[in-house]
Design an enzyme around this catalytic site. Structure first.
Site, PDB file in Angstrom:
ATOM      1  N   PHE A 113       0.862  -1.178   0.000  1.00  0.00           N
ATOM      2  CA  PHE A 113       0.000   0.000   0.000  1.00  0.00           C
ATOM      3  C   PHE A 113       0.901   1.232   0.000  1.00  0.00           C
ATOM      4  CE2 PHE A 113      -2.878   3.177   1.809  1.00  0.00           C
ATOM      5  CZ  PHE A 113      -3.933   3.024   0.924  1.00  0.00           C
ATOM      6  N   ASP A 187       2.826  -5.897   7.797  1.00  0.00           N
ATOM      7  CA  ASP A 187       1.645  -5.039   7.819  1.00  0.00           C
ATOM      8  C   ASP A 187       0.402  -5.913   7.666  1.00  0.00           C
ATOM      9  OD1 ASP A 187      -0.494  -3.339   7.260  1.00  0.00           O
ATOM     10  OD2 ASP A 187       0.759  -1.886   6.195  1.00  0.00           O
ATOM     11  N   TYR A 212      -9.951  -0.290  11.252  1.00  0.00           N
ATOM     12  CA  TYR A 212     -11.225   0.161  10.659  1.00  0.00           C
ATOM     13  C   TYR A 212     -11.677  -0.684   9.482  1.00  0.00           C
ATOM     14  CZ  TYR A 212      -7.711   2.826   7.958  1.00  0.00           C
ATOM     15  OH  TYR A 212      -6.609   3.210   7.240  1.00  0.00           O
ATOM     16  N   LYS A 213     -10.868  -1.674   9.097  1.00  0.00           N
ATOM     17  CA  LYS A 213     -11.256  -2.555   7.987  1.00  0.00           C
ATOM     18  C   LYS A 213     -12.004  -3.765   8.575  1.00  0.00           C
ATOM     19  CE  LYS A 213      -7.318  -1.112   5.131  1.00  0.00           C
ATOM     20  NZ  LYS A 213      -8.021  -0.515   3.985  1.00  0.00           N
ATOM     21  N   ARG A 359     -13.059  -4.480  -6.701  1.00  0.00           N
ATOM     22  CA  ARG A 359     -12.628  -5.146  -5.483  1.00  0.00           C
ATOM     23  C   ARG A 359     -13.829  -5.481  -4.611  1.00  0.00           C
ATOM     24  NH1 ARG A 359      -8.372  -2.440  -1.269  1.00  0.00           N
ATOM     25  NH2 ARG A 359     -10.168  -1.134  -0.868  1.00  0.00           N
TER      26      ARG A 359
END
Lengths: 400, 400
Positions: A113, A187, A212-213, A359
């Site tokens: 990312f 990560d 938050y995912k 996605r």
């Protein structure tokens, strides 16, 4: 064995929506509303400054860290929440580089990312000590570890590629990195809450992630960081904030790092965000991670099969082998942006990543076969009737 | 002219409590409760991922920054919220050192809040470029600027001393620092919302501050940072996170800083904390800062006069001249910790800072003469009857 029919009503989702974007922002846990109202009314409102002790605000970063720790194989007292993932990447990387002072290479991959790479870039520029960042294709990382050898300071990887869902073989890569004497920063942004992770068994040095995912902590929920206990007392924090001090309320003029993971704390913790995260973790406390993974694979496979059977113009971008995938499925389509807008307009929410990736995240806590089938049918309809070609689906929003 | 009788009911304070610790954590704005409930239910719950656009979450750091900007004399587009104050200090300092590459001294003072010094210490150690931090007594800073001269890279001061309330003459110090070619970082932790500040008129280079004290943003509310427009496009962020990128959602592999203040953004903003802060700033939008300062001085003077008349064992630790004080009053007393506990037990909440400082914050938005008189009377009673000597007031809490 977790009952996923029982977890579904624990989330507040709009009527008629199939939410396949929990890999970007998890939905609202119903209980977060009462928890937050109580945090405002009974804690901030009533306790005022004494909430730091009485309501346990000051201890929350460790308490929540321990609950996340269970999901990632971290022992109590080795994980702490706070800041953003970008900041936690910086902390881990700055610490790791200091632990390997004679080595100059940070190895990541081209699928990481961007913020992880940006933070590394900023640190390298700021340090001005000749470090360099290498970003080979994900499948070339293993070979590159050996090629760099004893100049490799840190291997820094996001386990699951945010675009394709491709999953690294972290245990093998960690072993390889350790064999050449390098440290590893893992990560877990798309891993924590997506499948079982074991940072202890794999002997990872640092792990970071966001909440938050898949963890459903809410927009802007704090990040977390894990440091292997064997390293935690050696790490010299670059971001040496007062709450990482050995005695924050002694107000010493000089910094003296706190014991173990405490030194990775920096500033005042985000109490309100932590209240929402706490309600989200109450649900996770009930979840068996192996059962979750089994469900996730079932849902992903069902989606792949259905889309491939009905949408010949879409090409699978994710690995076909479930063992090499996270908990998301991505398809390539030249008009993917517009097709995703058409889907969202019909209540099926996924997202789009340039140049052509559609996605879809699969999150067993609140997604079931009915959602998968509805998503397939809606997508098939859009493709069959070229609904993505309508002009209203081509305007770009600021945040995609 | 602000009507302070009208702002008082906008805060939820426990019945019977006189809250003189708003300089540490401001109280709950009543409207924050509905705002937060709506943020959870109507934004996170209903909009899900689309809240980043639809609810304006992504723009909030700048929108809130602009509203704080009005209170500190910063033009729109020059202030942004996010992270913690410790992180913002680090950002400002790392940027400032890079802008003065040939200079080696960071000048602060011995009264600065420890986390500012700790963050500087961590940065200096991490950079390993021979920088040093000097911390003379506050009253010696001006002389030290001249003594260091052209080796002075950065003057970094918290305007108001967190223990004594002593206030620096920032306009004069900024001029002096600029005369030797140094940059200035002005920490407004105890200034923003305490009195009018003008970062533009004084030509400050960087300003940072927190929003949970006088601004009442809630426990763990985000910090803010201001960068002078003449510098904003030159600054190279050390903490180069994706939301400071020129095009965050292009997911470029390389970092390219965004325009102006945007580059001081780092990671995903704390949406829930920002919702509470927004409600708090709604109140500030109505406040005239000169009227606020007049009230603050009246309340502080009344308190000093009352305490000195009734508590001969207490010694004023704050400057007697109101122009040299922030919006707090501190008294020294050998048994200050116990005396403060006795006060808190009687509903008058201040706080204590080692070794002997009793600290009282005066915040006209919700404190009036009645509160001041009650605090004086309660303190006088405790002193007259040596109530601080009772054993129950001597146990130390984790957070003081």
């Amino acid at each position: 064995m977790t009952d996923f029919n029982a977890t579904r009503p624990l989330f507040s989702l709009p009527h008629g929506v199939t939410y396949l974007d929990g890999n970007s922002l998890g939905p609202l846990p119903v209980a977060a509303q009462d928890r937050m109202a109580a945090c405002l009314r009974d804690e901030w409102g009533e306790m005022l400054i004494t909430g730091w002790n009485k309501a346990g605000w000051m201890d929350q970063p460790r308490a929540l860290g321990d609950r996340i720790g269970r999901l990632i194989g971290a022992a109590p007292g080795t994980t702490v929440v706070g800041d953003t993932l970008s900041i936690k990447v910086y902390q881990a990387l700055a610490s790791a580089l200091e632990l390997r002072p004679d080595r100059r290479v940070i190895l990541s991959d081209s699928g990481n990312f961007p913020t992880d790479l940006y933070m590394a870039e900023g640190l390298v520029r700021s340090l001005d000590q000749g470090h360099r960042i290498e970003t080979p294709a994900p499948e070339d990382v293993a070979a590159q570890i050996d090629a760099i050898g004893d100049d490799l300071a840190v291997l820094m990887l996001t386990e699951v590629d945010y675009r394709t869902g491709r999953r690294h073989d972290m245990p093998a890569l960690i072993r390889a990195a350790h064999e050449v004497g390098a440290l590893v920063i893992w990560d877990l942004a798309h891993s924590a809450g997506a499948f079982a992770v074991d940072v202890s068994d794999t002997d990872a040095d640092f792990a970071v992630g966001c909440t938050y995912k898949y963890l459903n902590g809410g927009p802007g929920a704090p990040a977390f960081i894990y440091v292997a206990p064997r390293l935690a007392d050696q790490v010299q924090p670059a971001l040496s904030g007062w709450l990482g001090h050995d005695a924050p309320f002694a107000f010493d003029p000089d910094y003296r790092p706190g014991p173990g993971i405490d030194r990775m704390r920096v500033g005042t913790p985000p109490v309100l965000q932590m209240a929402a995260l706490e309600a989200a973790l109450d649900i996770w406390d009930q979840v068996d991670m192996d059962a979750l993974r089994t469900r996730s694979v079932e849902l992903c496979e069902r989606f792949i099969e259905g889309v491939e059977a009905t949408c010949p113009d879409l090409t699978l971008a994710s690995p076909r082998d479930a063992a090499m995938r996270g908990s998301q499925v991505s398809f390539r389509f030249d008009h993917g942006y517009a097709a995703m807008q058409a889907l969202i307009a019909r209540g099926v929410i996924g997202d789009f990543r340039a140049p052509d990736i559609m996605r879809f995240g699969f999150t067993p806590l609140y997604i079931d076969e009915g959602d998968v089938d509805r998503a397939i049918a809606t997508l098939a309809d859009i493709m069959a009737h070229r609904l993505w070609d309508r002009p209203e689906y081509h305007a770009r929003a600021a945040v995609t």
